[in-house]
Design a protein around this motif. Structure first.
Motif, PDB file in Angstrom:
ATOM      1  N   ILE A 138      30.221 126.553  37.313  1.00 35.27           N
ATOM      2  CA  ILE A 138      29.650 125.519  36.906  1.00 35.27           C
ATOM      3  C   ILE A 138      28.626 125.335  36.940  1.00 35.27           C
ATOM      4  N   CYS A 139      26.956 125.411  36.420  1.00 33.99           N
ATOM      5  CA  CYS A 139      25.415 125.419  36.875  1.00 33.99           C
ATOM      6  C   CYS A 139      25.606 123.473  35.890  1.00 33.99           C
ATOM      7  N   CYS A 140      25.266 122.863  36.720  1.00 26.71           N
ATOM      8  CA  CYS A 140      24.625 121.637  35.866  1.00 26.71           C
ATOM      9  C   CYS A 140      22.867 120.992  36.200  1.00 26.71           C
ATOM     10  N   ASP A 141      22.336 122.270  35.122  1.00 27.67           N
ATOM     11  CA  ASP A 141      20.560 121.374  34.743  1.00 27.67           C
ATOM     12  C   ASP A 141      20.280 122.525  36.555  1.00 27.67           C
TER      13      ASP A 141
ATOM     14  N   ASP B 109      29.506 131.432  35.619  1.00 29.45           N
ATOM     15  CA  ASP B 109      30.082 131.271  34.125  1.00 29.45           C
ATOM     16  C   ASP B 109      29.866 129.621  33.023  1.00 29.45           C
ATOM     17  N   TYR B 110      29.125 129.004  33.051  1.00 29.47           N
ATOM     18  CA  TYR B 110      28.928 128.256  31.798  1.00 29.47           C
ATOM     19  C   TYR B 110      27.233 127.144  33.353  1.00 29.47           C
ATOM     20  N   ILE B 111      26.629 127.783  32.425  1.00 29.09           N
ATOM     21  CA  ILE B 111      25.272 126.544  32.496  1.00 29.09           C
ATOM     22  C   ILE B 111      25.327 125.424  31.096  1.00 29.09           C
ATOM     23  N   VAL B 112      25.447 124.140  32.111  1.00 27.33           N
ATOM     24  CA  VAL B 112      25.016 122.813  30.909  1.00 27.33           C
ATOM     25  C   VAL B 112      24.121 121.750  31.326  1.00 27.33           C
TER      26      VAL B 112
ATOM     27  N   ASP C 115      26.690 131.631  29.101  1.00 28.87           N
ATOM     28  CA  ASP C 115      26.935 130.404  28.318  1.00 28.87           C
ATOM     29  C   ASP C 115      26.201 128.958  28.710  1.00 28.87           C
ATOM     30  N   ILE C 116      25.913 129.196  27.547  1.00 30.16           N
ATOM     31  CA  ILE C 116      24.629 127.777  27.904  1.00 30.16           C
ATOM     32  C   ILE C 116      24.707 126.690  27.026  1.00 30.16           C
ATOM     33  N   GLU C 117      25.655 126.262  27.806  1.00 24.37           N
ATOM     34  CA  GLU C 117      25.500 124.530  26.398  1.00 24.37           C
ATOM     35  C   GLU C 117      24.299 123.534  26.621  1.00 24.37           C
TER      36      GLU C 117
END
Length: 211
Positions: free
Chosen positions: A28-31, A45-48, A68-70
């Motif tokens: 999971i990547c945060c910014d 898997d997820y970018i937020v 997958d980007i939120e």
């Protein structure tokens, strides 16, 4: 299941990261944490986040690859890292390793330690790590393996800690009280092949540190 959550704090030497990451982890990547995964050639898997710190060109590259980007507004009640941790919880992670969560902004680092406390309350194993530090919390028992000679600080967190026992350290404790506002517990040293930390009531921050 382990989740690797990348925050945006600087990482100068990525060699420590590789021993924690494998193909079974959720990434999971945060910014700006996306930069770290990209440099490590790890597929997120997820970018937020609100994406106020990641390079536009890098984010565009991942958008074009349909990752997958939120995206969230910049005015919100959660840090980007907390958003990423919440995804890890939702996906069932019981072990969360936060990289890029210790940086020059002491307010962010301290806030991230509070996120460790939130995870502790949920019985989720978690830590913050970088090239020089490993931080975790315990409200019961913790065993440190293979750390002989390392500097480990143990301090009360979120209030006084009672019934504290330290074994395998240069400065042991037995059923002691550690009070907030005191420096007792800073710069202890592991002297055995295994060291043990126990607290009967309260919470302890256990921090391995090296220059």
């Amino acid at each position: 299941m382990r989740a690797i959550v990348f925050g945006g704090a600087d990482i100068d030497d990525y060699s420590f990261c590789k021993k924690y990451i494998n193909s079974e982890n959720i990434i999971i990547c945060c910014d700006r944490g996306l930069l770290h995964a990209d440099r490590l050639e790890v597929k997120p898997d997820y970018i937020v986040g609100d994406f106020d710190s990641v390079a536009d060109t890098l984010l565009k590259e991942y958008r074009e690859k349909n990752f997958d980007i939120e995206e969230y507004p910049s005015h919100k009640n959660y840090t980007d890292l907390e958003l990423g941790i919440n995804i890890a919880i939702e996906k069932g992670a019981d072990d969360i390793i936060i990289m890029g969560g210790i940086g020059s902004r002491i307010d962010h680092t301290f806030g991230n330690m509070h996120l460790l406390y939130m995870l502790l309350k949920k019985n989720i194993k978690a830590c913050l790590i970088n090239e020089h530090n490993y931080i975790t919390l315990t409200n019961s028992k913790l065993k440190l393996k293979g750390d002989k000679g390392e500097t480990v600080s143990v301090l009360p967190f979120m209030g006084d800690a009672f019934g504290v026992t330290l074994k395998g350290f240069e400065y042991p404790l037995n059923d002691a009280t550690m009070k907030c506002g005191e420096s007792l517990g800073v710069s202890n040293v592991v002297v055995d092949d295994e060291a043990f930390v126990e607290v009967k009531e309260g919470c302890l921050a256990v921090m391995k540190a090296r220059d």
